[in-house]
Every structure is written in structure tokens, then in C-alpha cells.
Scaffold this active site. Structure first.
Site, PDB file in Angstrom:
ATOM      1  CB  CYS A 158      -7.080 -20.104   0.689  1.00 19.14           C
ATOM      2  SG  CYS A 158      -8.528 -20.332  -0.149  1.00 19.14           S
TER       3      CYS A 158
ATOM      4  CG  HIS B 197      -8.986 -16.527   3.179  1.00 14.91           C
ATOM      5  ND1 HIS B 197      -8.752 -17.118   4.585  1.00 14.91           N
ATOM      6  CD2 HIS B 197      -9.022 -17.556   2.360  1.00 14.91           C
ATOM      7  CE1 HIS B 197      -8.598 -18.222   4.415  1.00 14.91           C
ATOM      8  NE2 HIS B 197      -8.748 -18.929   2.964  1.00 14.91           N
TER       9      HIS B 197
END
Length: 427
Positions: free
Chosen positions: A160, A152
Site C-alpha cells: 500500500c 491509508h
């Protein structure tokens, strides 16, 4: 001031649970585009695609290398082989080298993940997001768990792979165009590092080494064929490009069915295995008596402290520095002092590696020789290439078949699809 403090508290609290699209109060610099979901690729990337003879909506594949901090986008050419279009510096990834094990451990996933249109999130509070699909079949079979592990924007990570907003805008566009072209699943390959002989030798003392050797089989298959491997899971292990008899299926937790490796692939790997063994033996001499220290996230962040301060107004901006630059070699005697325990063998080295990563020591011995690294019949080739995206001269390569889908989802029912290599068996 109180409102700003409250926003920071909410952000840090969310970080404990992983990347979960809760940065509503964050302020960060985003590209000014009218429609981020439909924003076309910039002219420089369109020109590169055309230069390489690719269709704009051709299938893609993503490769991530943690230690190098790189995300690569590969795309299929008209001959159905893949070539790299662009690579990006990952702005932030949390934890250390090694797979994600459980919710809250701040580790970013390592493995092979099929991404479908379902995994795209155009409404992410991190500008745009692509869910990695963790946990996959392998992760679930081995009891690993976690949620909302994504690629992202926003440059802030808690498990992430976080890019800048400008980068994720392009990566999202690559995926969107590929799905529009008919690709059903994009393969994400997430590795701890480029799995060359030298890197494998450098990390041979890690408690994760056996797991990394498994990933390396798929890495090698792609390096040889320049096509995403067909991925299955049985006996809690990955298997790549394997043929089964009589329509036998793969059970992630059950015993593996009888399989064979296509002869063309075996022949293509043999030359690379020989080159790998020689390079590994050379690297073992180079690193004899040295142990690589994998830096902590805090040590990586210290490298970019000034950069973080320069963007203090962006509450979500939290880049992490290079693991290569923050890591270092330690001699065995230095490791003994650092860990207050003698380093006398493989088990002791595993304990030292576990102490570095604050995780339990491995229960199986770590291989430290080139011969051990080639224990599996179809593994361990760290191919040497003559040029970017091209196989080395003189090595037999399976001929591409345009009728074979270039990417297949690992989660699909094996009995309902033809194995990638079966269509080549007659050749």
C-alpha cells in the site's frame, strides 16, 4: 509481554497478505478529532484553494511518485484546468520500483485508477483508507492480481501507500468534498518516478522500462493539458485521449479499434517531444556507462532506523526511507562483479535488473536511445513548464471546455459517454 508479542505476530502475519484492515491490536498516534469522516480541511488548505481561485468542492486528482516518495493533490480551477494544491511525503511504501504483479509480492500499484465513493473506507483500522481499485482493467487483462491495495494511515505498508494519520485525514477530506461537489470518479495516477527525460534515461536499464514508457504517455498528456486524460485499455495496453470512429469500443484483451489523436493535442505535444528528445540525448551522455541500482526495501528502511526506534511504542509505525537516497549508480564493470555475469548488451542488462528485483528478466529488448523512446506517435513528451502548473510559453494548448466532465472513470462503458477530446474537435 506475551500479549505484546502476540500482537506483533498478528501484525506481521497480516502483512504477508497485504494491507487488509487487520491492525486492531496496533497502537499508533492519531489526530484527536470528533468526527474523522467529516473533519473539514484545515485553514491553511482552504486558504490555498481560495488563493488559486478554486471552488472548495471542485474535482480533484491524485498523483503518486514512488521514488520521490510524494503524493500530490491537484484540484480543478474555474477554467477547468487542474493545479496542485498540496503534496505530502509518503510515510511508507513497500517493495521496489515497478508494478504490482501478484498477491503477496509486496509491490505497490503503478498505473491509472478511477476512484469512486465506493473506494472510501471510513472504518479502516488504518485510521482512514482509500482503496486504489487495483486490479484495474489493464491489470486484469495482463493477469495481475492482488487485493486491498490502499492509500491509508498508520504509516505501515505491505503493498500500500501509507501516510501518517494526519495526512490521510486531509487526503480523505479532499476526496469527500470532491464527491460532495458531484465528481463521479477521482483519477489516481501512480508513477515509479517523475517521468522527466533525465529520470527516464537514468532508469533505461530497468526490466520495467517498456511498461513505464506506456505510463509516460498519460503522464505527458496531463503535463500538456493539465487535465486528467481519458483512459481506456485495449490489446492489454493503456490508451489515452483517443478518438474512435462509428462508436467503436475498447476491449482490454482484444485488438484496438482504429483511433486518432486530436490534432490540438498532437500540436501541443510536438513541442514538448522536441524538448524531451534533446534533454534525453543530453542525459544519455551524462549516464553513459552507468547503471542505476534500485534499492531494496531493507536498504530504504536502514535510512530511517533511528526514526523507527523513536516510535517503538507505535506497533504499526513502519516508515520506509527514500529510494533516491538509498539508490546509487554502478558502472557496468561493477555490475558485472555484483552479478557475476558480463554486462555486454541490452539482454544482459535486463538480466542484471531482474536480479536486482528478484523478478524474471524482461522478454523484450529495452530501449536505450531517445529515438526508441519516441516510437509511439503520441508518447514521450516530458513537458517543460515555465511555472508550477502552467504550460511553457509558445506551445499551443487546447482550450478548456467547461461542459466536459474533468474526470471520467476508465471502467465506464465508452459508448455511453462522449470522449473528452471530441467536444474540442470543432476547434
Amino acid at each position: 509481554m506475551r500479549l505484546k508479542s502476540t500482537a506483533l505476530v498478528l501484525i506481521f502475519a497480516a502483512a504477508l497478505a497485504g494491507c487488509n484492515d487487520t491492525l486492531e491490536s496496533a497502537v499508533y498516534e492519531s489526530p484527536k478529532v470528533a468526527n474523522k469522516v467529516e473533519q473539514p480541511l484545515p485553514a491553511r488548505l482552504v486558504a490555498e484553494i481560495q488563493k488559486k481561485g478554486m471552488d472548495r468542492n471542485a474535482p480533484i486528482m491524485l498523483r503518486i511518485f514512488k521514488e520521490e516518495g510524494i503524493l500530490e493533490v491537484w484540484k480543478a480551477k474555474t477554467n477547468n484546468r487542474f493545479d496542485k494544491v498540496v503534496e505530502y511525503d509518503i510515510c511508507a511504501w513497500s517493495g521496489r520500483l515497478g508494478p504490482k504483479i501478484k498477491e503477496g509480492d509486496r509491490q505497490a500499484p503503478e498505473g491509472f485508477y478511477p476512484l469512486t465513493p465506493y473506494h472510501l473506507n471510513p472504518n479502516s483500522k488504518y485510521f482512514l483508507a482509500i482503496n486504489t481499485g487495483f486490479p484495474n482493467q489493464f491489470d486484469r487483462a495482463n493477469g495481475r492480481n492482488g487485493t486491498n491495495l490502499m492509500i491509508h494511515g498508520a504509516c505501515s505498508s505491505s503493498g500500500c501507500y501509507s501516510m501518517t494519520d494526519a495526512q490521510i485525514l486531509e487526503i480523505y477530506a479532499f476526496a469527500r468534498d470532491a464527491f460532495k461537489g458531484g465528481q463521479q470518479a477521482i483519477q489516481l495516477q501512480a508513477f515509479p518516478f517523475r517521468m522527466t527525460a533525465e529520470n527516464m534515461a537514468r532508469h533505461r536499464h530497468s526490466q520495467h522500462y517498456d511498461f513505464w514508457k506506456t505510463l509516460k504517455v498519460g503522464y505527458d498528456h496531463f503535463e500538456v493539458t493539465k487535465r486528467p486524460p481519458e483512459v481506456n485499455v485495449c490489446n492489454k495496453n493503456y490508451v489515452f485521449n483517443q478518438l474512435t470512429a462509428d462508436g467503436a469500443s475498447f476491449n482490454p484483451q482484444g485488438a484496438c479499434p482504429a483511433t486518432t489523436t486530436p490534432p490540438a493535442l498532437t500540436a501541443a505535444l510536438s513541442g514538448y517531444n522536441a524538448a524531451y528528445d534533446a534533454a534525453y540525448a543530453k542525459a544519455m551522455k551524462k549516464y553513459d556507462g552507468k547503471i542505476w541500482y534500485d534499492p531494496t526495501e531493507a536498504e530504504r528502511k536502514a535510512l530511517v532506523a533511528d526514526l523507527r526506534k523513536s516510535r517503538a511504542h507505535d506497533l504499526a509505525f513502519a516508515p520506509t526511507g527514500s529510494a533516491l537516497k538509498a539508490g546509487r549508480f554502478m558502472r557496468a564493470e561493477e555490475a558485472e562483479v555484483a552479478n557475476q555475469t558480463p554486462i555486454t548488451g541490452t539482454a544482459a542488462v535486463n538480466q542484471m535488473a531482474a536480479a536486482q528485483s528478484n523478478q524474471p528478466a524482461a522478454t523484450t529488448a529495452t530501449a536505450t536511445t531517445a529515438a526508441a523512446s519516441t516510437a509511439q506517435a503520441t508518447t514521450t513528451a516530458a513537458p517543460q513548464t515555465a511555472a508550477e502548473g502552467q504550460p511553457a510559453a509558445g506551445i499551443p494548448i487546447p482550450q478548456p471546455n467547461p461542459l466536459v466532465p474533468p474526470v471520467t472513470a476508465a471502467a465506464a462503458e465508452p459508448a455511453k459517454k462522449k470522449p473528452l477530446w471530441k467536444l474540442w474537435s470543432s476547434e
